[in-house]
Motif scaffolding. Sequence first.
Motif, PDB file in Angstrom:
ATOM      1  N   LEU A   1    -115.248  82.902 -65.438  1.00  0.00           N
ATOM      2  CA  LEU A   1    -114.377  82.294 -64.514  1.00  0.00           C
ATOM      3  C   LEU A   1    -115.257  81.742 -63.466  1.00  0.00           C
ATOM      4  CD1 LEU A   1    -111.041  84.822 -64.525  1.00  0.00           C
ATOM      5  CD2 LEU A   1    -111.057  82.092 -66.219  1.00  0.00           C
ATOM      6  N   PRO A   2    -114.549  80.146 -62.909  1.00  0.00           N
ATOM      7  CA  PRO A   2    -115.453  79.578 -62.010  1.00  0.00           C
ATOM      8  C   PRO A   2    -114.619  80.909 -60.265  1.00  0.00           C
ATOM      9  CG  PRO A   2    -114.008  77.849 -62.636  1.00  0.00           C
ATOM     10  CD  PRO A   2    -113.417  79.172 -63.225  1.00  0.00           C
ATOM     11  N   ALA A   3    -115.353  80.851 -59.460  1.00  0.00           N
ATOM     12  CA  ALA A   3    -115.616  81.254 -58.037  1.00  0.00           C
ATOM     13  C   ALA A   3    -114.511  80.355 -56.880  1.00  0.00           C
ATOM     14  CB  ALA A   3    -116.521  81.330 -57.036  1.00  0.00           C
ATOM     15  N   PHE A   4    -113.376  80.652 -56.807  1.00  0.00           N
ATOM     16  CA  PHE A   4    -113.114  80.101 -55.896  1.00  0.00           C
ATOM     17  C   PHE A   4    -112.341  80.718 -55.174  1.00  0.00           C
ATOM     18  CE2 PHE A   4    -108.123  78.832 -54.313  1.00  0.00           C
ATOM     19  CZ  PHE A   4    -108.354  77.742 -54.892  1.00  0.00           C
ATOM     20  N   ASP A   5    -112.005  79.948 -53.095  1.00  0.00           N
ATOM     21  CA  ASP A   5    -112.278  80.309 -51.789  1.00  0.00           C
ATOM     22  C   ASP A   5    -110.378  80.204 -51.887  1.00  0.00           C
ATOM     23  OD1 ASP A   5    -115.310  80.549 -51.375  1.00  0.00           O
ATOM     24  OD2 ASP A   5    -115.236  79.177 -51.242  1.00  0.00           O
ATOM     25  N   PHE A   6    -110.488  81.777 -51.401  1.00  0.00           N
ATOM     26  CA  PHE A   6    -108.809  81.790 -50.944  1.00  0.00           C
ATOM     27  C   PHE A   6    -108.754  81.259 -50.267  1.00  0.00           C
ATOM     28  CE2 PHE A   6    -105.336  83.876 -49.525  1.00  0.00           C
ATOM     29  CZ  PHE A   6    -104.161  83.128 -50.204  1.00  0.00           C
TER      30      PHE A   6
ATOM     31  N   GLU B   1    -104.836  76.737 -43.817  1.00  0.00           N
ATOM     32  CA  GLU B   1    -105.826  75.311 -44.157  1.00  0.00           C
ATOM     33  C   GLU B   1    -104.276  74.665 -46.105  1.00  0.00           C
ATOM     34  OE1 GLU B   1    -109.634  74.871 -47.365  1.00  0.00           O
ATOM     35  OE2 GLU B   1    -108.682  76.640 -46.367  1.00  0.00           O
ATOM     36  N   GLN B   2    -104.711  74.110 -45.940  1.00  0.00           N
ATOM     37  CA  GLN B   2    -103.464  73.142 -46.847  1.00  0.00           C
ATOM     38  C   GLN B   2    -104.436  73.141 -48.202  1.00  0.00           C
ATOM     39  OE1 GLN B   2     -99.878  73.304 -46.896  1.00  0.00           O
ATOM     40  NE2 GLN B   2    -100.248  74.134 -45.057  1.00  0.00           N
ATOM     41  N   ARG B   3    -104.229  73.947 -49.946  1.00  0.00           N
ATOM     42  CA  ARG B   3    -104.708  73.995 -50.925  1.00  0.00           C
ATOM     43  C   ARG B   3    -103.886  74.119 -51.838  1.00  0.00           C
ATOM     44  NH1 ARG B   3    -110.341  76.584 -51.220  1.00  0.00           N
ATOM     45  NH2 ARG B   3    -110.703  75.141 -52.881  1.00  0.00           N
ATOM     46  N   ASP B   4    -104.194  73.443 -53.157  1.00  0.00           N
ATOM     47  CA  ASP B   4    -103.269  73.790 -53.934  1.00  0.00           C
ATOM     48  C   ASP B   4    -103.766  74.816 -53.955  1.00  0.00           C
ATOM     49  OD1 ASP B   4    -101.396  71.939 -53.554  1.00  0.00           O
ATOM     50  OD2 ASP B   4    -101.662  70.466 -55.277  1.00  0.00           O
TER      51      ASP B   4
ATOM     52  N   LEU C   1    -105.606  89.588 -44.633  1.00  0.00           N
ATOM     53  CA  LEU C   1    -105.672  88.289 -46.013  1.00  0.00           C
ATOM     54  C   LEU C   1    -105.316  88.911 -47.091  1.00  0.00           C
ATOM     55  CD1 LEU C   1    -107.480  85.949 -46.886  1.00  0.00           C
ATOM     56  CD2 LEU C   1    -109.126  87.031 -47.136  1.00  0.00           C
ATOM     57  N   TRP C   2    -105.854  90.314 -47.614  1.00  0.00           N
ATOM     58  CA  TRP C   2    -105.663  91.084 -48.622  1.00  0.00           C
ATOM     59  C   TRP C   2    -103.511  90.824 -48.424  1.00  0.00           C
ATOM     60  CZ3 TRP C   2    -107.923  92.470 -52.976  1.00  0.00           C
ATOM     61  CH2 TRP C   2    -107.094  93.060 -53.558  1.00  0.00           C
ATOM     62  N   ASP C   3    -102.730  91.608 -47.930  1.00  0.00           N
ATOM     63  CA  ASP C   3    -102.027  91.142 -48.317  1.00  0.00           C
ATOM     64  C   ASP C   3    -101.234  89.673 -48.238  1.00  0.00           C
ATOM     65  OD1 ASP C   3    -101.012  93.619 -47.412  1.00  0.00           O
ATOM     66  OD2 ASP C   3    -100.648  93.475 -45.513  1.00  0.00           O
ATOM     67  N   ARG C   4    -101.691  88.309 -48.062  1.00  0.00           N
ATOM     68  CA  ARG C   4    -101.605  87.071 -48.021  1.00  0.00           C
ATOM     69  C   ARG C   4    -101.549  86.821 -49.414  1.00  0.00           C
ATOM     70  NH1 ARG C   4    -104.110  82.217 -46.696  1.00  0.00           N
ATOM     71  NH2 ARG C   4    -105.740  83.130 -45.671  1.00  0.00           N
ATOM     72  N   PHE C   5    -103.109  87.316 -49.874  1.00  0.00           N
ATOM     73  CA  PHE C   5    -103.187  86.633 -51.106  1.00  0.00           C
ATOM     74  C   PHE C   5    -101.995  87.390 -52.568  1.00  0.00           C
ATOM     75  CE2 PHE C   5    -105.310  88.340 -55.088  1.00  0.00           C
ATOM     76  CZ  PHE C   5    -106.189  87.529 -55.536  1.00  0.00           C
ATOM     77  N   LEU C   6    -101.970  88.777 -52.100  1.00  0.00           N
ATOM     78  CA  LEU C   6    -101.308  89.270 -53.207  1.00  0.00           C
ATOM     79  C   LEU C   6     -99.741  89.205 -52.882  1.00  0.00           C
ATOM     80  CD1 LEU C   6    -101.824  93.184 -52.833  1.00  0.00           C
ATOM     81  CD2 LEU C   6    -102.579  91.756 -54.366  1.00  0.00           C
ATOM     82  N   GLY C   7     -99.126  88.043 -51.945  1.00  0.00           N
ATOM     83  CA  GLY C   7     -98.083  87.403 -51.464  1.00  0.00           C
ATOM     84  C   GLY C   7     -98.149  86.360 -51.989  1.00  0.00           C
ATOM     85  N   SER C   8     -99.128  85.556 -52.206  1.00  0.00           N
ATOM     86  CA  SER C   8     -99.171  83.964 -53.007  1.00  0.00           C
ATOM     87  C   SER C   8     -99.282  84.128 -54.063  1.00  0.00           C
ATOM     88  CB  SER C   8    -100.056  83.760 -51.811  1.00  0.00           C
ATOM     89  OG  SER C   8    -100.380  83.354 -50.822  1.00  0.00           O
ATOM     90  N   VAL C   9     -99.784  84.716 -55.126  1.00  0.00           N
ATOM     91  CA  VAL C   9    -100.056  84.561 -56.417  1.00  0.00           C
ATOM     92  C   VAL C   9     -99.499  85.686 -57.197  1.00  0.00           C
ATOM     93  CG1 VAL C   9    -102.907  83.893 -55.545  1.00  0.00           C
ATOM     94  CG2 VAL C   9    -102.091  85.982 -56.621  1.00  0.00           C
ATOM     95  N   ASP C  10     -99.510  85.219 -58.211  1.00  0.00           N
ATOM     96  CA  ASP C  10     -98.728  85.871 -59.707  1.00  0.00           C
ATOM     97  C   ASP C  10    -100.202  87.015 -59.857  1.00  0.00           C
ATOM     98  OD1 ASP C  10     -97.998  87.148 -61.885  1.00  0.00           O
ATOM     99  OD2 ASP C  10     -98.278  85.793 -62.960  1.00  0.00           O
ATOM    100  N   CYS C  11     -99.852  88.275 -58.917  1.00  0.00           N
ATOM    101  CA  CYS C  11    -100.829  88.827 -59.107  1.00  0.00           C
ATOM    102  C   CYS C  11    -100.833  89.631 -60.304  1.00  0.00           C
ATOM    103  CB  CYS C  11    -100.574  90.403 -57.932  1.00  0.00           C
ATOM    104  SG  CYS C  11    -100.537  90.038 -56.033  1.00  0.00           S
TER     105      CYS C  11
END
Length: 317
Positions: free
Chosen positions: A13-18, A23-26, A52-62
């Motif tokens: 899978l390609p790496a994607f910077d959270f 920062e406004q990114r889809d 950052l970890w909490d924001r990640f878990l709250g932003s994606v379909d874990c």
Amino acid sequence: MSHVQHLQELHGLPAFDFPAPGEQRDLPEAGAVAWRLAVDPYENDEEGFGDLWDRFLGSVDCAGVRAIVVGQWGEAYDNDSGDIVRLLVDARDRLTALRAVFVGDLEMEEAEISWIEQSDVTPVLDAYPLLEEFGVRGGTGLRFPAVAHKHLRVLRFEAGGLPGEVVRGVAASELPALEHLDIWLGVQEYGGDATVADLAPLLAGGRFPALRHLGLRNSEIQDEIAAAVAAAPVVAQLTSLDLSLGVLTDEGVTALLGGQPLTHLTRLDLHHNFVTEPVGGRIRAALEPSGVEIDLSEPGDLWEDDGVVHRFTAVAE
């Protein structure tokens, strides 16, 4: 070129910077990328890695996340990876599709490889019994006591100095599905005190029945390793062998030439070496007619001081 660079992909899978805060990114679908999570303590002191970890878990379909790449989590020489390990372990009931993890994806501009403070990383394997790929960069403070894991297929250690204790832990582990093992042994000056004897259980074969790729790399004892590999039973089950990045000389290649047949391999990687053209020509002549791809690129530079010739691994500090 630097041999220590940010991962471009993990688990296919390609790496994607959270994105950073604000920062406004889809965001892509959770399972479509390897999520790279990192904070820069020098440019953004408002968000620590835990935030950052909490924001990640709250932003994606874990439940859809398949791969995570952990980059800089703070000042590397002040903070070990213990908190990272705990965060991953605590999220095991949410990250139910996680199949690949890499801890320590830092480049030289962020921290020299031997400045990266690691910890006991095996709780991640215990927490994710379906994990298929696991990698670590940095050997300082790294611990890897023997583990049992049924599904791990890829295991990688990148270090300027890998403790012998880690090598012994890997060699004593029960990893029946392991297909790809890549170990950067490094140099003693930076904690790389593993010996050929530490590798003996691995080289004897039988420990990892599914193993097809073995990398024993970036070592100042590369000739000794090559000599041991030349007679190692494990080689018969391999399709590719990697002895690159270290201090490999004519002595090591001559040992390979005088050892067991290597014509069953598809690839033999010896890049970054100190092998002369005549001896390099000999191993090409012995193996290339059988279809073995050999990489002898990037000859190392010799450094002479008061009549003493010095050779260096590709990655140390």
